[in-house]
Each structure stands twice: as structure tokens, then as C-alpha cells.
Design a protein around this motif. Structure first.
Motif, PDB file in Angstrom:
ATOM      1  N   GLN A  31       0.859  -1.182   0.000  1.00  0.00           N
ATOM      2  CA  GLN A  31       0.000   0.000   0.000  1.00  0.00           C
ATOM      3  C   GLN A  31       0.895   1.232   0.000  1.00  0.00           C
ATOM      4  O   GLN A  31       1.913   1.258   0.703  1.00  0.00           O
ATOM      5  CB  GLN A  31      -0.897   0.030   1.228  1.00  0.00           C
ATOM      6  N   VAL A  32       0.494   2.235  -0.773  1.00  0.00           N
ATOM      7  CA  VAL A  32       1.258   3.472  -0.856  1.00  0.00           C
ATOM      8  C   VAL A  32       0.338   4.629  -0.510  1.00  0.00           C
ATOM      9  O   VAL A  32      -0.743   4.770  -1.089  1.00  0.00           O
ATOM     10  CB  VAL A  32       1.862   3.674  -2.269  1.00  0.00           C
ATOM     11  N   PHE A  33       0.757   5.440   0.446  1.00  0.00           N
ATOM     12  CA  PHE A  33       0.036   6.649   0.834  1.00  0.00           C
ATOM     13  C   PHE A  33       0.957   7.822   0.547  1.00  0.00           C
ATOM     14  O   PHE A  33       2.054   7.900   1.100  1.00  0.00           O
ATOM     15  CB  PHE A  33      -0.328   6.615   2.322  1.00  0.00           C
ATOM     16  N   LYS A  34       0.505   8.741  -0.340  1.00  0.00           N
ATOM     17  CA  LYS A  34       1.382   9.837  -0.723  1.00  0.00           C
ATOM     18  C   LYS A  34       0.583  10.995  -1.281  1.00  0.00           C
ATOM     19  O   LYS A  34      -0.489  10.794  -1.833  1.00  0.00           O
ATOM     20  CB  LYS A  34       2.390   9.371  -1.764  1.00  0.00           C
ATOM     21  N   PRO A  35       1.151  12.185  -1.145  1.00  0.00           N
ATOM     22  CA  PRO A  35       0.566  13.333  -1.840  1.00  0.00           C
ATOM     23  C   PRO A  35       1.076  13.340  -3.280  1.00  0.00           C
ATOM     24  O   PRO A  35       2.019  12.628  -3.617  1.00  0.00           O
ATOM     25  CB  PRO A  35       1.115  14.530  -1.052  1.00  0.00           C
ATOM     26  N   VAL A  69       3.640  -4.598   2.878  1.00  0.00           N
ATOM     27  CA  VAL A  69       4.499  -3.418   3.007  1.00  0.00           C
ATOM     28  C   VAL A  69       3.603  -2.188   2.919  1.00  0.00           C
ATOM     29  O   VAL A  69       2.669  -2.152   2.119  1.00  0.00           O
ATOM     30  CB  VAL A  69       5.560  -3.359   1.872  1.00  0.00           C
ATOM     31  N   ILE A  70       3.917  -1.187   3.735  1.00  0.00           N
ATOM     32  CA  ILE A  70       3.225   0.102   3.662  1.00  0.00           C
ATOM     33  C   ILE A  70       4.278   1.176   3.442  1.00  0.00           C
ATOM     34  O   ILE A  70       5.250   1.290   4.204  1.00  0.00           O
ATOM     35  CB  ILE A  70       2.430   0.411   4.946  1.00  0.00           C
ATOM     36  N   ILE A  71       4.086   1.974   2.396  1.00  0.00           N
ATOM     37  CA  ILE A  71       4.962   3.114   2.100  1.00  0.00           C
ATOM     38  C   ILE A  71       4.134   4.368   2.301  1.00  0.00           C
ATOM     39  O   ILE A  71       3.033   4.487   1.762  1.00  0.00           O
ATOM     40  CB  ILE A  71       5.480   3.065   0.648  1.00  0.00           C
ATOM     41  N   SER A  72       4.671   5.307   3.056  1.00  0.00           N
ATOM     42  CA  SER A  72       3.952   6.549   3.321  1.00  0.00           C
ATOM     43  C   SER A  72       4.895   7.738   3.134  1.00  0.00           C
ATOM     44  O   SER A  72       6.018   7.730   3.643  1.00  0.00           O
ATOM     45  CB  SER A  72       3.401   6.539   4.749  1.00  0.00           C
TER      46      SER A  72
END
Length: 155
Positions: A31-35, A69-72
Motif C-alpha cells: 500500500q502506498v500513501f502519498k501526496p 508493506v506500507i509506504i507513506s
């Protein structure tokens, strides 16, 4: 050594792209959380963050036995912060997390420190968390200087 994908897509989409490729290749849920950061950051910061994600995903694939995996990526309180967390088997850190055994981790830490940033790893049998923090002061002047150069070039 600047990845072309950053120029073509911007940092946010480039991270999403390598995350999707990683998930397809490994079967690890990501999962990717990003502006949206296409124009917000200068190339030298984009390259550093992209390389951190790239090297970390490589390490996860080789060593972690992770299932997710979580990328923030976020900007708040004068810091640009990137976190990458996996649920893998972790690894033992050397010297209270002040030095890194692998050359890849050392290179990442040096890249981040070059920007007056912080590179931190926490790892246990429940997974690993990598945190990169770069002060916005390390790159905000880049835009001010570019604006001044552009105005001077117009004269």
C-alpha cells in the motif's frame, strides 16, 4: 544516475509504479500513501527518496519474508517524511542503529544525511520500519534560487 521515470512521471507516480511492479513480482501486498509531488520537490530530493524506496524494496524481497508493506510519504511540521514498514522477520541492528552492516543501507543513510536529514531503522521479529526525514529547509531555497535565476535571465 537520475532515474528517468522521475522526470516522466514525478515522484508520487514513480513510487506507485515500483510498488506495483514489486507486488506483481513478489506477491507481497503493498500500500502506498502519498501526496501528489510531481513539481513540488527538486530532482535531488526526488532521486534520494526514490532510491530509498527502491533499495528498501530490494532488501525486503531478498531478506524479509514479508507478506505486506506500507509506504507513506508526507510533508508536515517542516519535515518531508518517508516511512516504509514491512511485516517480515526483521534483522538485528548493529551499534544501537548508528551504523549499518550492509552497503546499501549505509549508502541510503549517507544520501539522506547529505540533505541534513535523518535516517532511522527499527527492526524486530514483527517487521522493520525505515523512516527518512528531510527538513524542508534543505530544499525550499532551491525554488527561491531558481525563481531568482529565472527573473535575472529574463532581463
Amino acid at each position: 544516475m537520475h532515474p528517468q521515470v522521475l522526470d516522466e512521471l514525478g515522484l508520487s507516480v514513480a513510487i506507485e509504479s515500483i510498488a506495483q511492479d514489486f507486488s506483481k513480482r513478489t506477491g507481497v501486498d503493498i500500500q502506498v500513501f502519498k501526496p501528489s509531488l510531481r513539481k513540488l520537490l527538486p530532482d535531488f530530493i526526488n532521486t534520494t527518496l526514490f532510491r530509498v524506496v527502491q533499495e528498501t524494496l530490494t532488501n525486503i524481497q531478498k531478506h524479509a519474508e514479508a507478506k505486506s508493506v506500507i509506504i507513506s510519504l508526507s510533508i508536515q511540521d517542516h519535515w518531508l517524511t518517508l516511512t516504509i514498514k514491512d511485516d517480515g522477520k526483521g534483522f538485528e541492528l548493529q551499534n544501537n542503529n548508528t551504523s549499518y552492516e550492509g552497503i546499501g543501507l549505509r549508502n541510503l543513510a549517507e544520501r539522506v544525511q547529505y540533505h541534513k536529514g535523518e535516517f532511522d531503522i527499527k527492526s524486530s521479529k514483527k517487521g522493520t520500519l525505515i523512516t527518512v526525514k528531510i527538513p524542508t529547509a534543505s530544499f525550499v531555497n532551491h525554488f527561491n534560487e531558481a525563481t531568482i535565476r529565472t527573473k535575472n535571465d529574463d532581463r
